[in-house]
Design a protein around this motif. Structure first.
Motif, PDB file in Angstrom:
ATOM      1  N   VAL A  63      32.802  40.856  24.399  1.00  0.00           N
ATOM      2  CA  VAL A  63      33.615  41.700  25.385  1.00  0.00           C
ATOM      3  C   VAL A  63      32.878  42.903  25.785  1.00  0.00           C
ATOM      4  CG1 VAL A  63      35.717  42.496  26.265  1.00  0.00           C
ATOM      5  CG2 VAL A  63      35.754  40.392  24.898  1.00  0.00           C
ATOM      6  N   LYS A  64      32.386  43.302  27.092  1.00  0.00           N
ATOM      7  CA  LYS A  64      31.762  44.164  27.330  1.00  0.00           C
ATOM      8  C   LYS A  64      32.230  44.724  28.554  1.00  0.00           C
ATOM      9  CE  LYS A  64      27.502  41.876  28.532  1.00  0.00           C
ATOM     10  NZ  LYS A  64      26.239  41.885  28.149  1.00  0.00           N
ATOM     11  N   SER A  65      31.812  46.179  28.864  1.00  0.00           N
ATOM     12  CA  SER A  65      32.149  46.803  30.175  1.00  0.00           C
ATOM     13  C   SER A  65      30.741  46.709  30.961  1.00  0.00           C
ATOM     14  CB  SER A  65      32.481  48.099  30.090  1.00  0.00           C
ATOM     15  OG  SER A  65      32.530  48.869  31.045  1.00  0.00           O
ATOM     16  N   ILE A  66      31.277  46.131  32.477  1.00  0.00           N
ATOM     17  CA  ILE A  66      29.762  46.225  33.208  1.00  0.00           C
ATOM     18  C   ILE A  66      29.737  47.105  34.218  1.00  0.00           C
ATOM     19  CG2 ILE A  66      28.675  44.580  34.742  1.00  0.00           C
ATOM     20  CD1 ILE A  66      28.609  43.500  31.926  1.00  0.00           C
ATOM     21  N   MET A  69      26.711  48.327  46.794  1.00  0.00           N
ATOM     22  CA  MET A  69      27.204  48.597  45.330  1.00  0.00           C
ATOM     23  C   MET A  69      28.174  47.595  45.029  1.00  0.00           C
ATOM     24  SD  MET A  69      25.550  51.227  44.100  1.00  0.00           S
ATOM     25  CE  MET A  69      26.495  51.637  42.587  1.00  0.00           C
ATOM     26  N   THR A  70      27.894  46.945  43.720  1.00  0.00           N
ATOM     27  CA  THR A  70      28.792  45.906  43.048  1.00  0.00           C
ATOM     28  C   THR A  70      30.019  46.521  42.491  1.00  0.00           C
ATOM     29  OG1 THR A  70      27.639  45.729  41.030  1.00  0.00           O
ATOM     30  CG2 THR A  70      27.280  43.911  42.752  1.00  0.00           C
ATOM     31  N   GLU A  71      30.800  45.861  42.229  1.00  0.00           N
ATOM     32  CA  GLU A  71      32.088  46.539  41.797  1.00  0.00           C
ATOM     33  C   GLU A  71      31.941  46.481  40.086  1.00  0.00           C
ATOM     34  OE1 GLU A  71      32.095  43.868  43.868  1.00  0.00           O
ATOM     35  OE2 GLU A  71      32.864  44.752  45.447  1.00  0.00           O
ATOM     36  N   PRO A  72      32.351  47.590  39.344  1.00  0.00           N
ATOM     37  CA  PRO A  72      32.376  47.562  38.087  1.00  0.00           C
ATOM     38  C   PRO A  72      33.238  46.706  37.393  1.00  0.00           C
ATOM     39  CG  PRO A  72      33.390  49.600  38.833  1.00  0.00           C
ATOM     40  CD  PRO A  72      32.868  48.772  40.007  1.00  0.00           C
ATOM     41  N   VAL A  73      33.022  46.114  36.208  1.00  0.00           N
ATOM     42  CA  VAL A  73      33.930  45.478  35.628  1.00  0.00           C
ATOM     43  C   VAL A  73      34.439  46.028  34.014  1.00  0.00           C
ATOM     44  CG1 VAL A  73      34.616  42.915  34.751  1.00  0.00           C
ATOM     45  CG2 VAL A  73      33.184  43.434  36.671  1.00  0.00           C
ATOM     46  N   PRO A  74      35.481  46.525  34.040  1.00  0.00           N
ATOM     47  CA  PRO A  74      35.758  47.203  32.748  1.00  0.00           C
ATOM     48  C   PRO A  74      35.671  46.257  31.614  1.00  0.00           C
ATOM     49  CG  PRO A  74      37.296  47.761  34.504  1.00  0.00           C
ATOM     50  CD  PRO A  74      36.644  46.655  34.888  1.00  0.00           C
ATOM     51  N   LEU A  80      26.835  33.813  30.724  1.00  0.00           N
ATOM     52  CA  LEU A  80      27.932  33.515  31.637  1.00  0.00           C
ATOM     53  C   LEU A  80      28.863  34.563  31.709  1.00  0.00           C
ATOM     54  CD1 LEU A  80      28.676  29.770  30.594  1.00  0.00           C
ATOM     55  CD2 LEU A  80      27.209  30.662  32.414  1.00  0.00           C
ATOM     56  N   GLN A  81      29.544  34.943  32.555  1.00  0.00           N
ATOM     57  CA  GLN A  81      30.306  36.274  32.378  1.00  0.00           C
ATOM     58  C   GLN A  81      31.671  35.950  33.291  1.00  0.00           C
ATOM     59  OE1 GLN A  81      28.118  39.292  34.256  1.00  0.00           O
ATOM     60  NE2 GLN A  81      27.016  39.793  32.064  1.00  0.00           N
ATOM     61  N   ILE A  82      32.868  36.204  32.406  1.00  0.00           N
ATOM     62  CA  ILE A  82      34.109  36.026  33.055  1.00  0.00           C
ATOM     63  C   ILE A  82      34.779  37.412  33.055  1.00  0.00           C
ATOM     64  CG2 ILE A  82      36.344  34.734  33.140  1.00  0.00           C
ATOM     65  CD1 ILE A  82      34.749  32.504  31.875  1.00  0.00           C
ATOM     66  N   PRO A  83      35.380  37.866  33.996  1.00  0.00           N
ATOM     67  CA  PRO A  83      36.126  39.069  33.949  1.00  0.00           C
ATOM     68  C   PRO A  83      37.663  38.798  33.279  1.00  0.00           C
ATOM     69  CG  PRO A  83      35.217  38.841  36.337  1.00  0.00           C
ATOM     70  CD  PRO A  83      35.158  37.490  35.365  1.00  0.00           C
ATOM     71  N   LEU A  84      38.085  39.686  32.583  1.00  0.00           N
ATOM     72  CA  LEU A  84      39.193  39.599  31.989  1.00  0.00           C
ATOM     73  C   LEU A  84      40.413  40.600  32.438  1.00  0.00           C
ATOM     74  CD1 LEU A  84      38.011  38.988  28.178  1.00  0.00           C
ATOM     75  CD2 LEU A  84      38.384  37.379  30.231  1.00  0.00           C
ATOM     76  N   GLU A  85      41.531  40.178  32.521  1.00  0.00           N
ATOM     77  CA  GLU A  85      42.635  41.298  32.662  1.00  0.00           C
ATOM     78  C   GLU A  85      43.498  41.115  31.547  1.00  0.00           C
ATOM     79  OE1 GLU A  85      44.468  39.940  36.127  1.00  0.00           O
ATOM     80  OE2 GLU A  85      42.918  41.000  37.555  1.00  0.00           O
ATOM     81  N   HIS A  86      44.215  42.311  31.121  1.00  0.00           N
ATOM     82  CA  HIS A  86      45.166  42.052  29.938  1.00  0.00           C
ATOM     83  C   HIS A  86      46.586  41.567  30.559  1.00  0.00           C
ATOM     84  CE1 HIS A  86      43.591  44.498  26.842  1.00  0.00           C
ATOM     85  NE2 HIS A  86      42.830  45.379  27.850  1.00  0.00           N
TER      86      HIS A  86
END
Length: 270
Positions: free
Chosen positions: A121-124, A200-205, A263-269
């Motif tokens: 898990v990392k910040s993009i 500009m792409t959106e950052p992904v925390p 492969l990258q999947i954005p996550l939410e809590h």
């Protein structure tokens, strides 16, 4: 004039087919003997018969052949190009079926095999990119988009600052009409066109990532690893849109066993 049996031997076409071509109206006899009813053919009809044969062997059906016989050579070339494209698409579809058969056999013989998928898990951060976004027929059409983007960048001097990546904007897997965006990180923006834009792409925390080694068919194992990880880490849930980075692929690696896809999947809590 030749009787149908003679014409059959001279042209290497069976009597049955000659009669059929007569019935459907694409090769009528030059004459029909009014006393015996025998079909009679002339040597001038052989080029037309040969044309029918190569159109048939090219995959055209009778109605398409009948239409082709009425058109000029340029229109016929266009029709043959269309048929060639249909056949190529059918071949590609059959090749994909063969790949799925091999994948099914692999699954039955041992599941994920020797491949291991480690989830991190990392910040993009946000990226300034050259973007090409389009709704395309299927996921397999992504290669055509990459060709377009590559052709565009090759004609312009722009400084690329990172790995290109794909963004999949659909919120579900789609069998048709797939919304795909290709992005190439660049140092500075240029002039937008009707097809290409700089943004500009959106950052992904919080982004879950895994590396997939080998052929593209191994991607399925990567998503299975995501599913298992998400089930164990219930504090997270999937978000959108998903991304994919091909570090090594068909354009820079000849051996599919050495491909490297992230492969990258954005996550939410939750």
């Amino acid at each position: 004039m030749f009787r149908i049996g003679e014409f059959s031997r001279l042209t290497q076409v069976s009597i049955r087919m000659l009669r059929y071509y007569d019935e459907v109206g694409i090769l009528k006899p030059a004459e029909v003997d009014k006393w015996t009813g025998h079909r009679l053919y002339s040597v001038e009809q052989i080029p037309r018969l040969n044309k029918i044969l190569y159109l048939r062997d090219s995959g055209l059906n009778i109605s398409e052949i009948a239409l082709a016989l009425k058109t000029d050579d340029q229109s016929l070339l266009t029709q043959l190009d269309k048929k060639r494209l249909e056949i190529e698409c059918a071949i590609q579809a059959e090749q994909e079926k063969l790949k799925k058969i091999e994948l099914a056999k692999s699954e039955l013989q041992g599941g994920k095999g020797e491949y291991h998928y480690n989830i991190s898990v990392k910040s993009i951060p946000a990226y300034q990119v050259l973007s090409l976004r389009r709704v395309v027929p299927t996921y397999y059409s992504e290669g055509d988009l990459w060709n377009e983007l590559s052709a565009f960048t090759s004609t312009r001097k722009m400084e690329i600052t990172g790995n290109a990546f794909s963004i999949y904007h659909d919120t579900e897997f789609r069998e048709q009409n797939v919304d795909i965006e290709l992005c190439i990180p660049v140092k500075k923006a240029g002039q937008n066109t009707s097809l290409f834009c700089f943004r500009m792409t959106e950052p992904v925390p919080t982004m879950a990532c895994t590396m997939v080694y080998g052929d593209f068919s191994n991607i399925k194992g990567g998503y299975l690893a995501f599913a298992e990880w998400l089930q164990k880490n219930s504090e997270y849930q999937m978000s959108n849109p998903m991304r994919q980075i091909v570090h090594r692929g068909p354009w820079n690696e000849n051996n599919p066993e050495k491909y490297l896809i992230e492969l990258q999947i954005p996550l939410e809590h939750t």
